[in-house]
Design a protein around this motif. Structure first.
Motif, PDB file in Angstrom:
ATOM      1  N   PRO A 202       1.046  19.056  -3.145  1.00 19.17           N
ATOM      2  CA  PRO A 202       1.447  20.018  -2.099  1.00 19.17           C
ATOM      3  C   PRO A 202       1.015  21.446  -2.444  1.00 19.17           C
ATOM      4  O   PRO A 202       0.635  22.214  -1.556  1.00 19.17           O
ATOM      5  CB  PRO A 202       2.970  19.889  -2.060  1.00 19.17           C
ATOM      6  CG  PRO A 202       3.257  18.517  -2.573  1.00 19.17           C
ATOM      7  CD  PRO A 202       2.200  18.241  -3.601  1.00 19.17           C
ATOM      8  N   GLN A 203       1.072  21.799  -3.731  1.00 23.10           N
ATOM      9  CA  GLN A 203       0.652  23.142  -4.140  1.00 23.10           C
ATOM     10  C   GLN A 203      -0.843  23.340  -3.900  1.00 23.10           C
ATOM     11  O   GLN A 203      -1.279  24.411  -3.473  1.00 23.10           O
ATOM     12  CB  GLN A 203       0.990  23.374  -5.616  1.00 23.10           C
ATOM     13  CG  GLN A 203       2.477  23.370  -5.934  1.00 23.10           C
ATOM     14  CD  GLN A 203       3.020  21.961  -6.156  1.00 23.10           C
ATOM     15  OE1 GLN A 203       2.317  20.965  -5.990  1.00 23.10           O
ATOM     16  NE2 GLN A 203       4.299  21.885  -6.529  1.00 23.10           N
ATOM     17  N   ALA A 204      -1.634  22.290  -4.176  1.00 21.58           N
ATOM     18  CA  ALA A 204      -3.076  22.377  -3.930  1.00 21.58           C
ATOM     19  C   ALA A 204      -3.361  22.506  -2.438  1.00 21.58           C
ATOM     20  O   ALA A 204      -4.262  23.251  -2.024  1.00 21.58           O
ATOM     21  CB  ALA A 204      -3.787  21.156  -4.504  1.00 21.58           C
ATOM     22  N   ARG A 205      -2.599  21.785  -1.609  1.00 23.10           N
ATOM     23  CA  ARG A 205      -2.797  21.901  -0.158  1.00 23.10           C
ATOM     24  C   ARG A 205      -2.502  23.328   0.302  1.00 23.10           C
ATOM     25  O   ARG A 205      -3.198  23.864   1.175  1.00 23.10           O
ATOM     26  CB  ARG A 205      -1.893  20.906   0.579  1.00 23.10           C
ATOM     27  CG  ARG A 205      -2.268  19.457   0.344  1.00 23.10           C
ATOM     28  CD  ARG A 205      -1.469  18.511   1.227  1.00 23.10           C
ATOM     29  NE  ARG A 205      -1.717  17.134   0.854  1.00 23.10           N
ATOM     30  CZ  ARG A 205      -2.783  16.426   1.210  1.00 23.10           C
ATOM     31  NH1 ARG A 205      -3.704  17.000   1.985  1.00 23.10           N
ATOM     32  NH2 ARG A 205      -2.932  15.184   0.825  1.00 23.10           N
ATOM     33  N   ALA A 206      -1.497  23.948  -0.297  1.00 23.48           N
ATOM     34  CA  ALA A 206      -1.183  25.328   0.065  1.00 23.48           C
ATOM     35  C   ALA A 206      -2.326  26.257  -0.342  1.00 23.48           C
ATOM     36  O   ALA A 206      -2.688  27.180   0.412  1.00 23.48           O
ATOM     37  CB  ALA A 206       0.123  25.759  -0.606  1.00 23.48           C
ATOM     38  N   TRP A 207      -2.900  26.026  -1.526  1.00 26.11           N
ATOM     39  CA  TRP A 207      -4.055  26.827  -1.951  1.00 26.11           C
ATOM     40  C   TRP A 207      -5.230  26.644  -0.986  1.00 26.11           C
ATOM     41  O   TRP A 207      -5.912  27.611  -0.620  1.00 26.11           O
ATOM     42  CB  TRP A 207      -4.478  26.425  -3.362  1.00 26.11           C
ATOM     43  CG  TRP A 207      -3.789  27.160  -4.467  1.00 26.11           C
ATOM     44  CD1 TRP A 207      -2.881  26.656  -5.354  1.00 26.11           C
ATOM     45  CD2 TRP A 207      -3.952  28.543  -4.814  1.00 26.11           C
ATOM     46  NE1 TRP A 207      -2.471  27.634  -6.222  1.00 26.11           N
ATOM     47  CE2 TRP A 207      -3.112  28.794  -5.919  1.00 26.11           C
ATOM     48  CE3 TRP A 207      -4.724  29.583  -4.300  1.00 26.11           C
ATOM     49  CZ2 TRP A 207      -3.017  30.053  -6.520  1.00 26.11           C
ATOM     50  CZ3 TRP A 207      -4.637  30.838  -4.892  1.00 26.11           C
ATOM     51  CH2 TRP A 207      -3.802  31.066  -5.985  1.00 26.11           C
TER      52      TRP A 207
END
Length: 353
Positions: A202-207
């Motif tokens: 999820p953090q990568a998707r936000a990036w």
């Protein structure tokens, strides 16, 4: 620079505008270069000496087929290159031609087939370098049936090096000095041995949403996927040969509103399994080498910055570096002038990321 080179440099600096999309900037650069060297497609990749020669930290393109870019990356990993960039960097003339008109060695024959499969005949590659190192790579493509690039084209394209260097530096330093978007938690993407994206945290998707916004930003959808896969291939190559380029990228704020560090590592000892790609905000020790490169900050100025980051006053810095307070203040003023920082706090905020 001659008067003509100065004019070209000004045109390229105007074309390399952070407000433009990679496709718009690529088209503008292509129009300028085409006046001297005919081509059907162009790509311009930004590197920097602090991170070595590998995947670019940012790039622009015009009419390059997306499938060809992916095929070139994969071919380099599977079969090697007839003129690898590290070898090219050591040559007196940092230009090479691959594909048609470039000999019949095994690697070039394979590369010629890759180009032909995507409607191209030859590619001219120019490293943008100076005494400090390599800052970028310009690639020009000619379509199948067109005259291959020759010695005359090589001579002409070399004249663009000073202008391209000025343009690339202008692009990076025109970006925001301090971050304009938030620092997100570290993101993780896994790439399988079949060169496809596996899991995305999820953090990568936000990036990804922050780095490559939704449709309308001018960034093609394929670029992010090709970027991760290219990085994973470099991770595997580095695992086989530690002398290969370290798979880390420090992308400037001109791209993403803040400096971003992207690096990869294998998830097994041999590099045959998945590769993990980490995305995080770049700052402090991770950012300073690239920041100093692009802003033209000297080694002496960098040492002063490091002490400023630690909260030292000018007199303390002078004692630590065996300098006069006057010299320390001169270094600080020079850094302010080069970066556009208005205060110590603004400078520290820029480097802290």
């Amino acid at each position: 620079m001659t008067d003509n080179e100065g004019r070209i440099a000004r045109e390229l600096c105007a074309a390399l505008n952070p407000a433009g999309s990679p496709v718009e900037v690529g088209a503008a650069v292509s129009r300028i270069v085409r006046r001297r060297v005919a081509h059907d497609a162009l790509r311009l990749v930004g590197l920097n000496p602090a991170m070595g020669i590998g995947l670019g930290a940012f790039s622009f393109w015009h009419e390059y087929p997306p499938a060809l870019i992916s095929a070139l990356v994969l071919n380099r990993y599977l079969h090697g290159e007839p003129c690898p960039l590290p070898v090219l960097a050591r040559q007196s003339v940092p230009v090479c031609v691959v594909g048609a008109g470039a000999g019949d060695g095994r690697q070039n024959t394979l590369l010629r087939r890759v180009l032909a499969a995507h409607g191209a005949s030859s590619e001219l590659r120019l490293l943008v370098r100076d005494r400090h190192g390599v800052w970028g790579m310009l690639g020009l493509l000619r379509a199948e049936g067109a005259r291959p690039f020759g010695a005359g084209d090589v001579r002409e394209v070399q004249r663009f090096v000073p202008a391209l260097l000025a343009g690339l530096r202008g692009y990076v330093t025109a970006g925001p000095l301090t971050p304009t978007v938030p620092a997100l938690p570290t993101g993780l993407i896994t790439i399988g041995p079949d060169h496809t994206v596996g899991s995305v945290s999820p953090q990568a998707r936000a990036w990804i949403r922050q780095m490559w916004p939704a449709a309308g930003s001018g960034v093609p959808e394929w670029i992010a996927g090709a970027f991760w896969i290219g990085l994973s291939l470099h991770v595997r190559a580095h695992r086989r040969d530690p002398r290969a380029w370290t798979p880390s990228i420090c992308a400037p704020a001109a791209n993403f509103g803040r400096w971003v560090l992207i690096h990869g590592q294998p998830l097994d000892e041999n590099g045959h399994s998945d590769v993990a790609v980490l995305i995080q905000a770049a700052g402090s020790a991770l950012l300073l080498p690239s920041f100093c490169d692009w802003y033209g900050i000297t080694a002496a100025e960098r040492r002063v910055i490091e002490h400023l980051q630690a909260g030292a006053a000018a007199k303390q810095i002078a004692r630590a570096l065996d300098l006069s307070t006057h010299t320390v203040n001169d270094h600080v003023k020079s850094v302010y002038r080069k970066t556009g920082a208005q205060s110590r706090d603004e400078l520290i905020a820029a480097i802290a990321g």
